[in-house]
Design an enzyme around this catalytic site. Structure first.
Site, mmCIF file in Angstrom:
data_model
loop_
_atom_site.group_PDB
_atom_site.id
_atom_site.type_symbol
_atom_site.label_atom_id
_atom_site.label_comp_id
_atom_site.label_asym_id
_atom_site.label_seq_id
_atom_site.Cartn_x
_atom_site.Cartn_y
_atom_site.Cartn_z
ATOM 1 N N LYS A 50 -5.861 -6.815 -1.965
ATOM 2 C CA LYS A 50 -5.679 -5.494 -1.354
ATOM 3 C C LYS A 50 -5.109 -4.508 -2.378
ATOM 4 O O LYS A 50 -5.553 -3.365 -2.475
ATOM 5 C CB LYS A 50 -4.733 -5.602 -0.147
ATOM 6 C CG LYS A 50 -5.349 -6.332 1.038
ATOM 7 C CD LYS A 50 -4.323 -6.750 2.099
ATOM 8 C CE LYS A 50 -5.019 -7.610 3.161
ATOM 9 N NZ LYS A 50 -4.108 -8.102 4.204
ATOM 10 N N GLN A 94 1.773 -8.280 6.271
ATOM 11 C CA GLN A 94 0.838 -9.400 6.106
ATOM 12 C C GLN A 94 1.192 -10.534 7.072
ATOM 13 O O GLN A 94 2.357 -10.912 7.185
ATOM 14 C CB GLN A 94 0.867 -9.891 4.648
ATOM 15 C CG GLN A 94 -0.123 -10.993 4.337
ATOM 16 C CD GLN A 94 -1.583 -10.558 4.480
ATOM 17 O OE1 GLN A 94 -1.918 -9.399 4.272
ATOM 18 N NE2 GLN A 94 -2.445 -11.473 4.853
ATOM 19 N N ASP A 117 -3.535 -1.640 10.170
ATOM 20 C CA ASP A 117 -4.211 -2.793 10.778
ATOM 21 C C ASP A 117 -4.683 -2.505 12.206
ATOM 22 O O ASP A 117 -5.489 -3.268 12.749
ATOM 23 C CB ASP A 117 -3.227 -3.979 10.874
ATOM 24 C CG ASP A 117 -3.337 -4.947 9.713
ATOM 25 O OD1 ASP A 117 -4.454 -5.137 9.208
ATOM 26 O OD2 ASP A 117 -2.300 -5.518 9.345
#
Ligand code: GUN
Length: 300
Positions: A50, A94, A117
């Site tokens: 990422k 994460q 997200d």
């Protein structure tokens, strides 16, 4: 074959080209902050990828690595600092968090407008209602691939395998909003093979190597494989993997396979390979979401 490499490259190139003028106007680049707790090796690999992609696009990338002994106060204060930071457009925690962490507590804390997200209840709710155009990265990547190949799901019988908030639930909502008829199957579902055999399209996100076998799928079905499973024995590699991955196993001692058996792909009209399919789309859509949040916040 729906080529994830080709589509993800196109998504990233579009962002790169489109972002130039907006970055100039805003006087700063889009900012993505990733919080990682503990030392899960797979998470570390994802986070590095990422960060690399973000930097390649000229985004500001901040990775905050915390030990698994980090206190609740410390993690809370990191998230609230990022919520207030004007240069941060997207915040991602994460997952999975190490055992003992209350995942929802921290996901709920992220400012919904910076929730890259889209796992915040407000954003998941908006997805169900069809009231947003920013979606969780993996299901968003699936839809982006379908669009690239002009696959219309209206009236299509779709079976989604898996009910996680990361893939299954938002995927089912997104397909429903596109007028598909959606069935969700999960670990307690009875007669999954029967349900699969009537499906025009299957999206599998359960993390079980080769679970969907050729004899479970209809001729001409659309097969979307979200699973990324590592196999570490020769027997498993030979049973579940493509010839290319079996070769990789011989060199590296491990291979990757999806949830759908390679033999099943032969019966499909369209399919996404593993590796080289949906997995590549996830990071590309994360960059797309970061850019969209940047545009929202800078009023572009
Ligand atoms: N772990 C596995 N997939 C994801 C994802 O999409 N987002 C986050 N934050 N963690 C993950």
């Amino acid at each position: 074959m729906l080529d994830g490499k080709m589509v993800s490259t196109k998504v990233l190139e579009n962002i790169k080209n489109e972002s130039v003028s907006f970055i100039e106007k805003a006087g700063r680049p889009p900012g993505l902050a990733v919080v990682i707790v503990g030392d899960d090796p797979a998470s570390a690999i994802y986070v590095r990828s990422k960060e690399r992609k973000a930097k390649k696009l000229g985004f500001r990338s901040e990775v905050i690595s915390l030990g698994s002994s980090v206190s609740d106060e410390e993690l809370t204060s990191v998230i609230s600092r990022l919520n207030k930071d004007n240069n941060t457009d997207g915040i991602l925690v994460q997952l999975p968090l190490p055992d003992g962490f209350d995942t929802w507590k921290y996901l709920d804390m992220i400012d919904p407008q910076k929730d890259v997200d889209r796992f915040h209840p407000v954003n998941l709710g908006k997805i169900m209602l069809g009231r947003t155009n920013i979606y969780p990265c993996t299901p968003s990547g699936v839809v982006r691939m379908l669009d690239e190949f002009n696959i219309d799901v209206s009236g299509v019988n779709c079976v989604v395998l898996g009910r996680s908030y990361i893939v299954g639930k938002p995927m089912a909502s997104m397909l429903t909003n596109r007028n598909a008829t959606v069935t969700i199957c999960h670990s307690r579902t009875k007669n999954i093979p029967d349900i699969l055999s009537g499906a025009d399209m299957i999206v599998s996100a359960i993390g079980s190597p080769g679970f969907v076998k050729a004899d479970m799928v209809k001729d001409g079905a659309i097969l979307i494989d979200v699973g990324i499973n590592r196999v570490d024995t020769r027997e498993e590699a030979e049973e579940f993997c493509t010839p290319q991955e079996i070769e990789k196993f011989k060199k590296k001692g491990y291979a990757i396979t999806g949830d759908i058996h390679p033999e099943a792909f032969k019966k499909s009209s369209f399919y996404t390979p593993v590796p080289g399919g949906v997995g590549l789309m996830t990071v590309a859509m994360l960059m797309d979401n970061t850019f969209r949040l940047f545009m929202e916040r800078t009023g572009s």
